[in-house]
Write a protein that holds these residues in place. Structure first.
Motif, PDB file in Angstrom:
ATOM      1  N   ALA A 108       0.160   5.996   9.098  1.00 12.63           N
ATOM      2  CA  ALA A 108       1.571   6.111   9.196  1.00 12.63           C
ATOM      3  C   ALA A 108       2.345   5.528   8.134  1.00 12.63           C
ATOM      4  CB  ALA A 108       2.068   5.482  10.519  1.00 12.63           C
ATOM      5  N   LEU A 109       2.071   4.378   7.745  1.00 11.47           N
ATOM      6  CA  LEU A 109       2.628   3.832   6.449  1.00 11.47           C
ATOM      7  C   LEU A 109       2.436   4.530   5.191  1.00 11.47           C
ATOM      8  CD1 LEU A 109       1.668   0.129   7.114  1.00 11.47           C
ATOM      9  CD2 LEU A 109       4.010   0.839   7.108  1.00 11.47           C
ATOM     10  N   SER A 110       1.328   5.227   4.954  1.00  9.92           N
ATOM     11  CA  SER A 110       1.112   6.132   3.789  1.00  9.92           C
ATOM     12  C   SER A 110       2.131   7.349   3.937  1.00  9.92           C
ATOM     13  CB  SER A 110      -0.304   6.353   3.650  1.00  9.92           C
ATOM     14  OG  SER A 110      -1.026   5.242   3.510  1.00  9.92           O
ATOM     15  N   GLY A 136      -3.117   1.572  -5.586  1.00  9.59           N
ATOM     16  CA  GLY A 136      -4.740   2.187  -5.479  1.00  9.59           C
ATOM     17  C   GLY A 136      -5.040   2.706  -3.995  1.00  9.59           C
ATOM     18  N   ASN A 137      -5.924   1.896  -3.332  1.00 12.14           N
ATOM     19  CA  ASN A 137      -6.429   2.666  -2.141  1.00 12.14           C
ATOM     20  C   ASN A 137      -5.469   1.928  -0.994  1.00 12.14           C
ATOM     21  OD1 ASN A 137      -8.082   4.482  -3.287  1.00 12.14           O
ATOM     22  ND2 ASN A 137      -9.801   3.207  -3.233  1.00 12.14           N
ATOM     23  N   GLY A 138      -4.826   0.904  -1.392  1.00 10.14           N
ATOM     24  CA  GLY A 138      -4.184   0.108  -0.374  1.00 10.14           C
ATOM     25  C   GLY A 138      -3.000   0.216  -0.352  1.00 10.14           C
ATOM     26  N   ILE A 139      -2.029  -0.591   0.341  1.00  7.72           N
ATOM     27  CA  ILE A 139      -0.747  -0.601   0.352  1.00  7.72           C
ATOM     28  C   ILE A 139      -0.223  -2.176   0.177  1.00  7.72           C
ATOM     29  CG2 ILE A 139       1.343  -0.825   2.358  1.00  7.72           C
ATOM     30  CD1 ILE A 139      -0.401   1.272   3.517  1.00  7.72           C
ATOM     31  N   THR A 140       0.937  -2.248  -0.536  1.00 11.13           N
ATOM     32  CA  THR A 140       1.616  -3.623  -0.639  1.00 11.13           C
ATOM     33  C   THR A 140       2.887  -3.510   0.138  1.00 11.13           C
ATOM     34  OG1 THR A 140       2.768  -2.922  -2.896  1.00 11.13           O
ATOM     35  CG2 THR A 140       0.632  -3.693  -3.000  1.00 11.13           C
ATOM     36  N   VAL A 148       5.229 -10.279  -3.581  1.00 10.60           N
ATOM     37  CA  VAL A 148       4.532  -8.735  -3.219  1.00 10.60           C
ATOM     38  C   VAL A 148       2.970  -9.404  -2.380  1.00 10.60           C
ATOM     39  CG1 VAL A 148       3.195  -6.839  -4.124  1.00 10.60           C
ATOM     40  CG2 VAL A 148       5.245  -7.468  -5.105  1.00 10.60           C
ATOM     41  N   ALA A 149       2.828  -8.812  -1.340  1.00 10.52           N
ATOM     42  CA  ALA A 149       1.852  -9.262  -0.395  1.00 10.52           C
ATOM     43  C   ALA A 149       0.924  -7.881  -0.467  1.00 10.52           C
ATOM     44  CB  ALA A 149       2.174  -9.639   0.786  1.00 10.52           C
ATOM     45  N   ASN A 150      -0.453  -7.975  -0.549  1.00 11.90           N
ATOM     46  CA  ASN A 150      -1.423  -6.877  -0.306  1.00 11.90           C
ATOM     47  C   ASN A 150      -1.837  -6.967   1.024  1.00 11.90           C
ATOM     48  OD1 ASN A 150      -1.833  -6.211  -3.383  1.00 11.90           O
ATOM     49  ND2 ASN A 150      -2.316  -8.246  -3.501  1.00 11.90           N
ATOM     50  N   VAL A 151      -2.078  -5.567   1.648  1.00 14.94           N
ATOM     51  CA  VAL A 151      -2.805  -5.480   2.840  1.00 14.94           C
ATOM     52  C   VAL A 151      -4.377  -5.535   2.536  1.00 14.94           C
ATOM     53  CG1 VAL A 151      -3.175  -3.957   5.009  1.00 14.94           C
ATOM     54  CG2 VAL A 151      -0.767  -4.204   3.749  1.00 14.94           C
ATOM     55  N   THR A 152      -4.631  -6.534   3.039  1.00 14.77           N
ATOM     56  CA  THR A 152      -6.428  -6.920   2.703  1.00 14.77           C
ATOM     57  C   THR A 152      -7.485  -6.202   3.752  1.00 14.77           C
ATOM     58  OG1 THR A 152      -6.397  -9.073   3.700  1.00 14.77           O
ATOM     59  CG2 THR A 152      -5.795  -9.009   1.195  1.00 14.77           C
TER      60      THR A 152
END
Length: 172
Positions: A108-110, A136-140, A148-152
């Motif tokens: 949903a975020l993507s 990349g393959n993730g979300i910040t 900026v935080a990365n979803v780990t």
């Protein structure tokens, strides 16, 4: 002629592990978070801010959950200061800035990011916005101060929402 064997039932995906503990989709956000050794500071902060009952509520909520390491990376004294009873309102603002109404999993975020031309504005329970972007393959997530935080770890489903583990504390 022998009948073809029945296809084996797909094994359900294992519950994700967060902080060394299995997260159960049938438990609420608080009941799962208290078992993660990587989120003891967050749990202590939620208790100090008086938000336990809220996050045990029906929701649904999307929680961006900073790890202990994320809290440790804040300037010296920040966490201890926010945990003081006199700072309860400020602590509540910081914590509710990590919560978005609704259940927004990574898909949903993507989708929101794609629909927004590369970014999505998420209005937090605190009232201010976070900006989500693909990386990349993730979300910040970018907070109001430009951090900026990365979803780990994404898509840790709960009975009342979803948790995404993040590597920074977001600040309104």
């Amino acid at each position: 002629m022998a009948a073809a064997p029945e296809p084996a039932e797909a094994m359900p995906a294992a519950n994700p592990m967060v902080g060394g503990a299995e997260m159960f989709a049938d438990k609420d956000i608080i009941d799962n978070a208290v078992n993660s050794k990587d989120h003891t500071t967050l749990v202590a902060a939620v208790k100090a801010a008086g938000l336990v009952e809220t996050l045990k509520g029906a929701g649904p909520f999307t929680v961006f959950a900073p790890t202990n390491a994320a809290f440790d990376a804040l300037p010296a004294g920040t966490v201890d200061g926010l945990l003081k009873p006199a700072m309860k309102a400020d602590l509540s603002k910081v914590l509710t800035y990590h919560v978005v109404p609704g259940k927004l999993d990574a898909a949903a975020l993507s989708a929101q990011i794609q629909a927004g031309g590369g970014s999505a504005t998420l209005t937090t329970v605190q009232g201010e916005a976070l900006t989500a972007k693909a990386a990349g393959n993730g979300i910040t997530l970018t907070d109001a101060k430009g951090n900026v935080a990365n979803v780990t770890t994404a898509d840790v489903y709960q009975s009342n929402g979803v948790i995404h583990v993040v590597d920074k504390v977001l600040m309104p």
